[in-house]
Design a protein around this motif. Sequence first.
Motif, PDB file in Angstrom:
ATOM      1  N   LYS A 180       0.883 -37.114 -35.805  1.00 13.14           N
ATOM      2  CA  LYS A 180      -0.004 -37.761 -36.707  1.00 13.14           C
ATOM      3  C   LYS A 180      -1.464 -37.181 -36.413  1.00 13.14           C
ATOM      4  CE  LYS A 180       2.497 -42.049 -37.035  1.00 13.14           C
ATOM      5  NZ  LYS A 180       2.881 -43.174 -35.712  1.00 13.14           N
ATOM      6  N   LEU A 181      -1.611 -36.374 -35.395  1.00 12.07           N
ATOM      7  CA  LEU A 181      -2.919 -35.989 -34.907  1.00 12.07           C
ATOM      8  C   LEU A 181      -3.021 -34.247 -35.496  1.00 12.07           C
ATOM      9  CD1 LEU A 181      -3.023 -36.836 -31.184  1.00 12.07           C
ATOM     10  CD2 LEU A 181      -4.205 -37.928 -33.238  1.00 12.07           C
ATOM     11  N   VAL A 182      -1.934 -34.063 -36.262  1.00 13.29           N
ATOM     12  CA  VAL A 182      -1.978 -32.607 -36.543  1.00 13.29           C
ATOM     13  C   VAL A 182      -3.270 -32.542 -37.634  1.00 13.29           C
ATOM     14  CG1 VAL A 182      -0.879 -31.079 -38.264  1.00 13.29           C
ATOM     15  CG2 VAL A 182       0.335 -31.925 -36.665  1.00 13.29           C
ATOM     16  N   GLN A 183      -3.924 -31.414 -37.562  1.00 13.38           N
ATOM     17  CA  GLN A 183      -5.103 -31.240 -38.474  1.00 13.38           C
ATOM     18  C   GLN A 183      -5.006 -29.695 -39.140  1.00 13.38           C
ATOM     19  OE1 GLN A 183      -8.705 -31.635 -36.350  1.00 13.38           O
ATOM     20  NE2 GLN A 183      -8.350 -33.927 -36.005  1.00 13.38           N
ATOM     21  N   LYS A 208       0.508 -30.789 -46.260  1.00  9.49           N
ATOM     22  CA  LYS A 208       0.764 -31.892 -45.342  1.00  9.49           C
ATOM     23  C   LYS A 208       2.044 -31.760 -44.796  1.00  9.49           C
ATOM     24  CE  LYS A 208       0.142 -36.775 -44.344  1.00  9.49           C
ATOM     25  NZ  LYS A 208       1.503 -36.925 -43.768  1.00  9.49           N
ATOM     26  N   ARG A 209       3.274 -31.778 -45.588  1.00 12.47           N
ATOM     27  CA  ARG A 209       4.648 -31.587 -45.178  1.00 12.47           C
ATOM     28  C   ARG A 209       4.804 -30.128 -44.301  1.00 12.47           C
ATOM     29  NH1 ARG A 209       8.256 -34.237 -42.739  1.00 12.47           N
ATOM     30  NH2 ARG A 209      10.384 -33.509 -43.352  1.00 12.47           N
ATOM     31  N   ALA A 210       4.209 -29.201 -44.850  1.00 10.01           N
ATOM     32  CA  ALA A 210       4.445 -28.105 -44.015  1.00 10.01           C
ATOM     33  C   ALA A 210       3.970 -27.899 -42.877  1.00 10.01           C
ATOM     34  CB  ALA A 210       3.859 -26.820 -45.100  1.00 10.01           C
ATOM     35  N   GLY A 211       2.859 -28.656 -42.657  1.00  8.03           N
ATOM     36  CA  GLY A 211       2.050 -28.717 -41.084  1.00  8.03           C
ATOM     37  C   GLY A 211       3.275 -29.638 -40.490  1.00  8.03           C
ATOM     38  N   GLU A 212       3.588 -30.428 -40.960  1.00  7.95           N
ATOM     39  CA  GLU A 212       4.165 -31.492 -40.268  1.00  7.95           C
ATOM     40  C   GLU A 212       5.807 -30.850 -39.527  1.00  7.95           C
ATOM     41  OE1 GLU A 212       3.157 -35.827 -42.272  1.00  7.95           O
ATOM     42  OE2 GLU A 212       5.079 -34.838 -42.971  1.00  7.95           O
TER      43      GLU A 212
END
Length: 136
Positions: free
Chosen positions: A5-8, A34-38
């Motif tokens: 959840k802290l991914v920026q 967003k999903r790619a980052g997760e």
Amino acid sequence: MNDPKLVQMTEISRADAKKEGAVLAVNGIFNDEKRAGELAYQNVPIDKDTGEKPTSITLMHIAPAATTFGELMVAGYEKLLASTLGYTNPNLNYADLLQGRGQEDTLSLGHSRGTLVQRNAFDIAAANGYENDRLK
């Protein structure tokens, strides 16, 4: 940082990606930023020494096609035709990022379509004479 959840997400230059990209990732089909980052965060392994995930992951995000059919066509092209008819911009850009890392420790992660981009980028880099024993 072990909390996804802290991914920026921050856009960086190609030069910075080459310099800072100890962990390079490329996303799969149907993934918005967003999903790619997760998924990039999820797929990166925990460092054995620190017990933490890396604090920085360089993600090359490929925007989804406008339709499901379009996404599948692009993935099919990259899998079956790119090496014969011509590599896509993502393939060429990812190869450029890999080669730009020189002999630095580099972890390359792909998810779904990203694994096709990786494979093609590795082929391009190899054809250019690029070798890096520290590329995982």
